[in-house]
Design an enzyme around this catalytic site. Structure first.
Site, PDB file in Angstrom:
ATOM      1  N   SER A 323      20.049  12.028  15.279  1.00 56.47           N
ATOM      2  CA  SER A 323      19.684  10.844  14.497  1.00 56.47           C
ATOM      3  C   SER A 323      20.856  10.283  13.705  1.00 56.47           C
ATOM      4  O   SER A 323      21.718  11.031  13.236  1.00 56.47           O
ATOM      5  CB  SER A 323      18.561  11.201  13.508  1.00 56.47           C
ATOM      6  OG  SER A 323      17.411  11.654  14.191  1.00 56.47           O
ATOM      7  N   HIS A 385      11.472  11.539   9.674  1.00 60.16           N
ATOM      8  CA  HIS A 385      11.375  12.810  10.389  1.00 60.16           C
ATOM      9  C   HIS A 385      10.894  13.946   9.486  1.00 60.16           C
ATOM     10  O   HIS A 385      10.062  14.763   9.909  1.00 60.16           O
ATOM     11  CB  HIS A 385      12.721  13.170  11.020  1.00 60.16           C
ATOM     12  CG  HIS A 385      13.091  12.294  12.177  1.00 60.16           C
ATOM     13  ND1 HIS A 385      12.356  12.253  13.335  1.00 60.16           N
ATOM     14  CD2 HIS A 385      14.114  11.414  12.352  1.00 60.16           C
ATOM     15  CE1 HIS A 385      12.902  11.388  14.179  1.00 60.16           C
ATOM     16  NE2 HIS A 385      13.959  10.867  13.605  1.00 60.16           N
TER      17      HIS A 385
END
Length: 446
Positions: A323, A385
């Site tokens: 990410s 997340h």
């Protein structure tokens, strides 16, 4: 300058100011509806504004059926398609300001509820109170949704309205109401999970190119690489928007937690052996509809995709992300010492054990694992997340060598690990303000 000269100068200035045309004050729709003439930059005349209000009221007329209400909504949708931006904005204002709950009914229901608290009538009074606070605006949106093109119309309308919310608070009521309604209409129970592959319709593949928000798609060869062989792409679809993915995630099936985006996007790289793949890397998640801002799909999307992948590839044991850290560099610019900021400008060339390189990873770990806002992680991607139950697993140096990656985070990327047995535990820790991190991150924080 004597007193007479001073007074003469002041009078001249006041006359000059008075001679300048003053902007007309902004009038509410209530004032405009009662007026006879248009003022300033108002788009619709009072007469036209009254006509549009009557058309909106006709859509929610309790004496007409859902079908007729939907038909009338369709006529307004057709008008809107050819209306100017200023005329559209007047319609938004009518929908926002003129369809409000009756304050007298709300007050009466509130008093009845207060009197019923602690009695057997409390539950029923509470329901009646909630009903009284429901605005006719909600009914209006429901009638629009009854038209075949109604939901796409409303989603696009809200997207078009977003840029004006900060400067015109009168629109906030409509925006909040639409967000609430969309959260029910686009509940994940009504969404379909579909795999998007190279064999999908070209129009759908083009949507991926258009909406990709993390790693720009450079060519048709690039998009083919992301949809073919050892790659997977899944999206959520709504039956009223069949050709539009609401959100999609791109996945690489490999044998380790990826430390860099470069090999994942390398079109010339040899595909991984799917029969031996042990790790699924989520490397891009993109929302596509600005009009659905505030409606969450990501949590359910990742869970459903994990289930699909595990069913298709039982050998998969590790589910993680690679990410970006979009807010890191801006945050460092406000908090890190000037000498480090200067050294980090040469981040790609820093030696592995050099103090500036070590310091950058330590500062990044602090940003991700310790910086909170309203009890939630400061970084938007981390918030997503970690809110889904992942933990911060590893920081990766020079993982995104693109100009965008350097601008966001000096090229750093992070892996979030989805340990399926610990998702609930991690979410519980986060609710207490404790961000779950792997030992490697703890070492950087020491």
């Amino acid at each position: 300058m004597n007193t007479r000269e001073w007074l003469s100068e002041r009078v001249s200035r006041l006359r000059a100011q008075a001679a300048k045309p003053q902007p007309a004050p902004v009038r509410s729709t209530h004032e405009r509806l009662k007026a006879r003439l248009r003022q300033g930059e108002e788009a619709l005349s009072p007469r036209a504004l009254r006509q549009k209000l009557d058309e909106l009221k006709g859509i929610v007329d309790p004496l007409v059926s859902e079908v007729e209400g939907g038909r009338r909504a369709g006529e307004l949708i057709a008008w809107y398609a050819s209306a100017s931006p200023a005329h559209r904005r007047d319609l938004w204002l009518l929908m926002s300001e003129r369809f409000v709950a009756d304050p007298e009914q709300v007050k009466a229901a509130q008093q009845k509820y207060a009197a019923a608290v602690g009695t057997p009538d409390e539950a029923a009074a509470e329901v009646l109170y909630r009903r009284a606070t429901v605005s006719p605006r909600r009914r209006l949106l429901q009638r629009f949704s009854a038209h075949p093109d109604g939901i796409p119309f409303l989603v696009n309308l809200r997207a078009e309205m977003q840029p004006q919310l900060k400067t015109d608070k009168r629109l906030l009521a409509l925006d909040v109401e639409m967000e609430y309604m969309f959260s029910t209409w686009f509940d994940v129970g009504f969404l379909e999970l579909r795999r998007i592959s190279w064999d999908s319709p070209a129009s759908l593949v083009e949507k991926l190119i258009k909406y990709e928000a993390v790693h720009d798609i450079r060519s048709w060869g690039d998009v083919k690489n992301r949809l073919d062989s050892d790659r997977r792409c899944y999206g959520f679809f709504h039956p009223r928007l069949p050709g539009e993915p609401l959100i999609f995630v791109e996945v690489a099936l490999i044998n380790e937690i990826a430390p860099s985006i470069t090999p994942l996007l390398d079109e010339a790289a040899a595909p991984a052996d799917l029969d031996r793949a042990t790790t699924a890397i989520f490397y891009s998640i993109s929302n596509t509809q600005a009009g659905l801002r505030g409606v969450s799909f990501g949590d359910s999307l990742i869970k459903r995709v994990v289930e699909c992948l595990h069913e298709e590839f039982p050998r998969l044991k590790t589910f993680a992300t690679l990410s970006p850290i979009p807010g890191l560099r801006a945050w460092l610019g406000k908090h890190a010492p000037a000498e480090l900021l200067q050294a980090w400008e040469a981040a790609p060339d820093l030696a592995e054990k050099s103090p500036p390189r070590v310091a950058l990873k330590q500062w990044a770990a602090r940003y991700l694992a310790q910086e909170l806002q309203d009890g939630k992680p400061l970084d938007a991607v981390a918030r997503f997340h970690l809110g889904n139950g992942a933990r911060i697993e590893r920081l990766n140096w020079a993982a995104d060598p693109s100009a965008k990656g350097f601008k966001q985070s000096y090229g750093l990327m992070v892996n979030y690990l989805y340990d399926l047995k610990k998702l609930d535990r991690n979410r519980s820790a986060l609710a207490q303000g404790k961000i779950p991190v792997a030992p490697a991150i703890k070492d950087l924080l020491a």
